[in-house]
Design a protein around this motif. Structure first.
Motif, PDB file in Angstrom:
ATOM      1  N   CYS A   1       0.831  -1.203   0.000  1.00 46.63           N
ATOM      2  CA  CYS A   1       0.000   0.000   0.000  1.00 46.63           C
ATOM      3  C   CYS A   1       0.868   1.256   0.000  1.00 46.63           C
ATOM      4  CB  CYS A   1      -0.924  -0.028   1.216  1.00 46.63           C
ATOM      5  SG  CYS A   1      -2.098   1.320   1.278  1.00 46.63           S
ATOM      6  N   LEU A   2       1.882   1.289   0.838  1.00 46.01           N
ATOM      7  CA  LEU A   2       2.774   2.449   0.882  1.00 46.01           C
ATOM      8  C   LEU A   2       3.525   2.642  -0.433  1.00 46.01           C
ATOM      9  CD1 LEU A   2       4.289   2.162   4.473  1.00 46.01           C
ATOM     10  CD2 LEU A   2       2.505   3.723   3.668  1.00 46.01           C
ATOM     11  N   LEU A   3       3.971   1.548  -1.015  1.00 43.77           N
ATOM     12  CA  LEU A   3       4.701   1.641  -2.277  1.00 43.77           C
ATOM     13  C   LEU A   3       3.796   2.113  -3.415  1.00 43.77           C
ATOM     14  CD1 LEU A   3       6.942  -1.544  -2.062  1.00 43.77           C
ATOM     15  CD2 LEU A   3       7.649   0.843  -1.841  1.00 43.77           C
TER      16      LEU A   3
ATOM     17  N   ALA B   1       1.807   6.268  -7.157  1.00 41.31           N
ATOM     18  CA  ALA B   1       0.735   7.143  -7.624  1.00 41.31           C
ATOM     19  C   ALA B   1       1.173   8.601  -7.588  1.00 41.31           C
ATOM     20  CB  ALA B   1      -0.516   6.941  -6.758  1.00 41.31           C
ATOM     21  N   VAL B   2       1.863   8.990  -6.529  1.00 44.19           N
ATOM     22  CA  VAL B   2       2.334  10.373  -6.424  1.00 44.19           C
ATOM     23  C   VAL B   2       3.310  10.692  -7.549  1.00 44.19           C
ATOM     24  CG1 VAL B   2       3.728  11.942  -5.002  1.00 44.19           C
ATOM     25  CG2 VAL B   2       1.913  10.567  -3.951  1.00 44.19           C
ATOM     26  N   VAL B   3       4.219   9.779  -7.815  1.00 49.70           N
ATOM     27  CA  VAL B   3       5.199   9.991  -8.881  1.00 49.70           C
ATOM     28  C   VAL B   3       4.493  10.069 -10.232  1.00 49.70           C
ATOM     29  CG1 VAL B   3       7.130   8.921 -10.120  1.00 49.70           C
ATOM     30  CG2 VAL B   3       7.134   8.995  -7.613  1.00 49.70           C
TER      31      VAL B   3
ATOM     32  N   ALA C   1       2.742  13.364 -10.520  1.00 48.92           N
ATOM     33  CA  ALA C   1       3.717  14.458 -10.633  1.00 48.92           C
ATOM     34  C   ALA C   1       4.316  14.534 -12.035  1.00 48.92           C
ATOM     35  CB  ALA C   1       4.824  14.271  -9.605  1.00 48.92           C
ATOM     36  N   ARG C   2       4.456  13.397 -12.681  1.00 47.25           N
ATOM     37  CA  ARG C   2       5.003  13.375 -14.042  1.00 47.25           C
ATOM     38  C   ARG C   2       3.955  13.615 -15.107  1.00 47.25           C
ATOM     39  NH1 ARG C   2       9.617   8.659 -14.234  1.00 47.25           N
ATOM     40  NH2 ARG C   2      10.958   9.583 -12.644  1.00 47.25           N
ATOM     41  N   GLY C   3       2.699  13.754 -14.682  1.00 49.77           N
ATOM     42  CA  GLY C   3       1.639  14.065 -15.636  1.00 49.77           C
ATOM     43  C   GLY C   3       0.959  12.859 -16.251  1.00 49.77           C
ATOM     44  N   SER C   4       1.234  11.694 -15.762  1.00 48.27           N
ATOM     45  CA  SER C   4       0.603  10.487 -16.284  1.00 48.27           C
ATOM     46  C   SER C   4      -0.650  10.179 -15.461  1.00 48.27           C
ATOM     47  CB  SER C   4       1.585   9.314 -16.234  1.00 48.27           C
ATOM     48  OG  SER C   4       0.986   8.149 -16.730  1.00 48.27           O
ATOM     49  N   TRP C   5      -1.751  10.806 -15.840  1.00 49.09           N
ATOM     50  CA  TRP C   5      -2.977  10.691 -15.060  1.00 49.09           C
ATOM     51  C   TRP C   5      -3.572   9.294 -15.105  1.00 49.09           C
ATOM     52  CZ3 TRP C   5      -4.299  14.292 -11.723  1.00 49.09           C
ATOM     53  CH2 TRP C   5      -3.720  15.538 -11.868  1.00 49.09           C
ATOM     54  N   LEU C   6      -3.558   8.679 -16.254  1.00 49.98           N
ATOM     55  CA  LEU C   6      -4.147   7.346 -16.374  1.00 49.98           C
ATOM     56  C   LEU C   6      -3.398   6.337 -15.509  1.00 49.98           C
ATOM     57  CD1 LEU C   6      -6.263   5.565 -17.722  1.00 49.98           C
ATOM     58  CD2 LEU C   6      -4.638   5.160 -19.558  1.00 49.98           C
TER      59      LEU C   6
ATOM     60  N   GLY D   1      -1.598   7.069 -12.931  1.00 47.88           N
ATOM     61  CA  GLY D   1      -1.830   7.471 -11.550  1.00 47.88           C
ATOM     62  C   GLY D   1      -3.138   6.927 -11.001  1.00 47.88           C
ATOM     63  N   VAL D   2      -4.170   6.943 -11.836  1.00 54.26           N
ATOM     64  CA  VAL D   2      -5.464   6.408 -11.419  1.00 54.26           C
ATOM     65  C   VAL D   2      -5.372   4.906 -11.173  1.00 54.26           C
ATOM     66  CG1 VAL D   2      -7.835   5.981 -12.205  1.00 54.26           C
ATOM     67  CG2 VAL D   2      -6.810   8.239 -12.479  1.00 54.26           C
ATOM     68  N   VAL D   3      -4.643   4.215 -12.011  1.00 55.07           N
ATOM     69  CA  VAL D   3      -4.451   2.769 -11.816  1.00 55.07           C
ATOM     70  C   VAL D   3      -3.751   2.508 -10.486  1.00 55.07           C
ATOM     71  CG1 VAL D   3      -3.246   0.726 -12.700  1.00 55.07           C
ATOM     72  CG2 VAL D   3      -4.480   2.221 -14.266  1.00 55.07           C
TER      73      VAL D   3
END
Length: 72
Positions: free
Chosen positions: A12-14, A19-21, A24-29, A31-33
């Motif tokens: 979970c922490l990883l 997700a934060v990274v 931050a890099r602009g990869s929304w899809l 990030g949602v995964v």
């Protein structure tokens, strides 16, 4: 904390960090995964914690019942 719950918590922490990274890099899809995987691993953590607690209570109840029937 049970071992499986600890592993799920680490995952979970990883996944939160991933997700934060991703966001931050602009990869929304992506990030949602990762956020969906955070929810899954969080639920697994709570499941294993509750299961271990229930098993512990069951063992205590069985031990108390065995002590009671041994004294009667």
């Amino acid at each position: 904390m049970p071992r499986l719950a600890l592993y799920a918590f680490i995952v979970c922490l990883l996944t939160v960090a991933a997700a934060v990274v991703s966001f931050a890099r602009g990869s929304w899809l992506l990030g949602v995964v990762w956020v969906l995987l955070v929810g899954l691993s969080s639920n697994m953590t709570w499941y294993y914690v509750r299961r271990a607690r229930a098993q512990k209570e069951l063992r205590a109840a069985q031990a108390a019942q065995a002590d009671h029937s041994a004294t009667c």
